[in-house]
Structure formats: structure tokens, C-alpha cells
Design an enzyme around this catalytic site. Structure first.
Site, short mmCIF file in Angstrom:
data_model
loop_
_atom_site.label_atom_id
_atom_site.label_comp_id
_atom_site.label_asym_id
_atom_site.label_seq_id
_atom_site.Cartn_x
_atom_site.Cartn_y
_atom_site.Cartn_z
N SER A 178 67.68 46.67 6.93
CA SER A 178 68.62 46.16 7.94
C SER A 178 69.18 44.82 7.45
O SER A 178 69.12 43.82 8.16
CB SER A 178 67.95 45.94 9.28
OG SER A 178 67.90 47.10 9.98
N HIS A 221 69.36 37.77 4.41
CA HIS A 221 68.84 38.41 3.19
C HIS A 221 69.79 38.16 2.02
O HIS A 221 69.34 37.92 0.90
CB HIS A 221 68.74 39.93 3.39
CG HIS A 221 67.76 40.35 4.44
ND1 HIS A 221 68.15 40.97 5.60
CD2 HIS A 221 66.42 40.24 4.50
CE1 HIS A 221 67.08 41.24 6.33
NE2 HIS A 221 66.02 40.81 5.69
N GLU A 257 63.52 30.35 5.74
CA GLU A 257 62.89 29.40 6.67
C GLU A 257 63.02 29.84 8.13
O GLU A 257 62.41 29.26 9.01
CB GLU A 257 63.49 28.01 6.48
CG GLU A 257 63.06 27.39 5.18
CD GLU A 257 63.66 26.02 4.93
OE1 GLU A 257 64.38 25.51 5.82
OE2 GLU A 257 63.41 25.48 3.84
N SER A 271 67.27 40.76 11.89
CA SER A 271 67.41 42.22 12.07
C SER A 271 67.31 42.60 13.54
O SER A 271 67.86 43.60 13.97
CB SER A 271 66.32 42.94 11.28
OG SER A 271 66.32 42.46 9.98
N ARG A 272 66.59 41.78 14.32
CA ARG A 272 66.44 42.11 15.74
C ARG A 272 67.74 41.96 16.52
O ARG A 272 67.92 42.62 17.55
CB ARG A 272 65.37 41.23 16.38
CG ARG A 272 63.99 41.72 16.05
CD ARG A 272 62.97 40.72 16.45
NE ARG A 272 61.68 41.08 15.91
CZ ARG A 272 60.71 41.63 16.61
NH1 ARG A 272 60.88 41.89 17.88
NH2 ARG A 272 59.56 41.93 16.05
#
Ligand code: PAF
Length: 269
Positions: free
Chosen positions: A28, A33, A144, A181-182
Site C-alpha cells: 500500500s 515509502h 520517523e 497506509s491506514r
């Protein structure tokens, strides 16, 4: 981009004597990322990304099954970024012989997310341990945004492995909401709420920088957050070097975990 599903094949093909940067992910992929991958590409000769939804770090089975998955989109992103290697292992490849033993964390580290998600970091450390026992990368990259995770992984890795950790700044949108991702699981109106929380959270940080531990102001802002969030799991002011409560204006960090409906979000500044 070469794709590997087995550790053996990965180790046969990749020259770990060269400077390899490893970016472990659960897929995701988002801008957070991408910034880790770009940091690796800057520092290292080759970059290896893994996508593995690690079952041992979910203390809630439903959370594990509902974890967002978008492999085709992720692969398009990785190809566009010109990533060298992608590791896509099955659970049985990482936890050989079904051994899913977790790595213990100390009592004094059972704070914040470790307190509210029992077993979570033990599972994170278990997968990092399995990865680094098998993947001898020179550098490994973490964000972080998951500061407590980074802190515990740092402590664990420096005792056992030679791989160097590179930590990367949290990437945020214009409203200060960190990419995660949430967020992919939130509806439009829920994202608006999360953005509101992020703006208020930043105000708390600015206010503490002006006047440290101004409890009245903090309470005022936390009440504002309560108007949009269904639950604040914790709000802490801690020393960024050791995560204890002993901190001052020059070494503090603020941490929050809150829920928008049932989705749990975390942040730190
Ligand atoms: O931060 C994450 O995405 C995961 O906790 C990690 C480090 C990839 C381990 O599964």
C-alpha cells in the site's frame, strides 16, 4: 526490477558485498515509502524493497485481514522508481517451520503503542530479525512517522546486526496529515477529520515550543481534537532521545494515537 519470492534465490542473485539499501514495507505504498526508497537510491548502489504483511505484528486478526492490499499498483510505483529488487515472500518463507517466536521488549518500553497494542512491537522485531538474519543489507530504511517503532528497532539492531539504520523524516500533506497506509481506509469525510486533528496537533507543538507544559493550552487543544476523533488513545510529551517523560523544551516530542471511527491513526512531532 527483479522479483524474488525465496530467500535462497535472493541471496544467490544479489551481491550483498555491494552497498545494498533495504526498504521493508507492508505494501500500500504512499509518499512516505517513496521518500524512503528515494533516500536509499541516493545513498546505495542498489535498492531492495520488500512487501510482506507481517502477521505477527497484528494483535487483532481483523486488522490483519483488513490491511489494505494493492500489489499491482505497488509494483507500478516500484518500476517507475526504478527499484532494483522486490522481495515478495510468503509467511512460510519468513517464519520457517512455522516458528513465529516474537522478540521481547523491556517493561520500561511498554508505553504508548506498546501498551495499547500488546505484542505489536514484539512482532515487528520478530520480522526484522528474520529479515536481517537472511538479508545482509548494508543499510535499512525506516520513517520517523513510526517513531516508537524506529526507536525499538534501533535498540534491537545495534546490539545484534551490522546493518545501519537510516531514519527518514515524516512526509505530510499540506494540512500536516502524515501519509500512512491506514489513511487509505478512511472515507472522504473521515480524511477531513484526520486533517483537522493534524492541524490541531501541530498547534500543540508550536504552543509547547513557546511555553513548555502549558497544561491549560494542551487541554484546550485536546478537547478540540475530541470533537472530531471518536477516541484519543494517548497523548504524551516525551524525551525524543529515550522516550521517557523527563524532557524539556529543547528535547521533547509529542505523540498521539487516536481513532477516526474505528481506524487508529498515530503521529508525532
Ligand atoms: O512500518 C512497517 O511498515 C512495518 O512495521 C515493517 C517495519 C515493514 C515491519 O513489518
Amino acid at each position: 526490477m527483479i522479483i524474488f519470492k525465496s530467500i535462497n534465490k535472493l541471496n544467490k542473485k544479489v551481491d550483498f558485498k555491494a552497498s545494498i539499501g533495504f526498504v521493508p514495507t507492508m505494501g500500500s505504498l504512499h509518499k512516505g515509502h517513496i521518500s524512503l526508497i528515494n533516500s536509499s537510491k541516493k545513498i546505495c548502489k542498489k535498492t531492495l524493497v520488500s512487501i510482506f504483511i507481517n502477521p505477527t505484528q497484528f494483535n487483532n486478526k481483523r486488522d490483519f485481514y483488513n490491511y489494505p492490499k494493492s500489489l499491482s499498483k505497488d509494483m507500478r510505483i516500484l518500476k517507475k522508481l526504478d527499484v532494483d529488487y522486490l522481495f515478495l515472500p510468503k509467511v512460510s518463507e519468513i517464519y520457517k517451520d512455522g516458528n513465529k517466536r516474537k522478540i521481547k521488549i523491556s517493561k520500561k518500553d511498554k508505553i504508548m503503542c506498546a501498551k495499547f497494542r500488546p505484542g505489536h512491537f514484539e512482532g515487528v522485531l520478530a520480522v526484522i530479525n528474520q529479515f536481517l538474519l537472511n538479508i545482509k543489507a548494508k543499510y535499512i530504511f525506516f520513517g520517523e512517522k513510526d517513531f516508537q517503532q524506529l526507536y525499538l528497532i534501533n535498540k534491537f539492531i545495534e546490539k545484534k546486526f551490522t546493518t545501519r539504520i537510516i531514519s527518514c523524516k515524516t512526509i505530510r500533506d499540506r494540512s500536516n496529515l502524515p501519509y500512512s497506509s491506514r489513511v487509505a481506509r478512511l472515507s472522504y469525510s473521515e480524511i477531513v477529520k484526520a486533517k483537522k486533528v493534524s492541524k490541531i496537533f501541530k498547534k500543540i507543538f508550536i504552543s509547547l515550543k513557546r511555553k513548555f507544559k502549558n497544561n491549560k493550552k494542551i487541554l484546550f487543544y485536546l478537547n478540540k481534537i475530541r470533537l472530531v476523533s471518536s477516541e484519543i488513545e494517548y497523548f504524551d510529551i516525551r524525551n525524543k532521545n529515550n522516550l521517557t517523560l523527563k524532557c524539556n523544551r529543547s528535547n521533547f516530542k509529542i505523540f498521539i494515537a487516536y481513532k477516526i471511527n474505528s481506524i487508529r491513526l498515530i503521529d508525532n512531532i
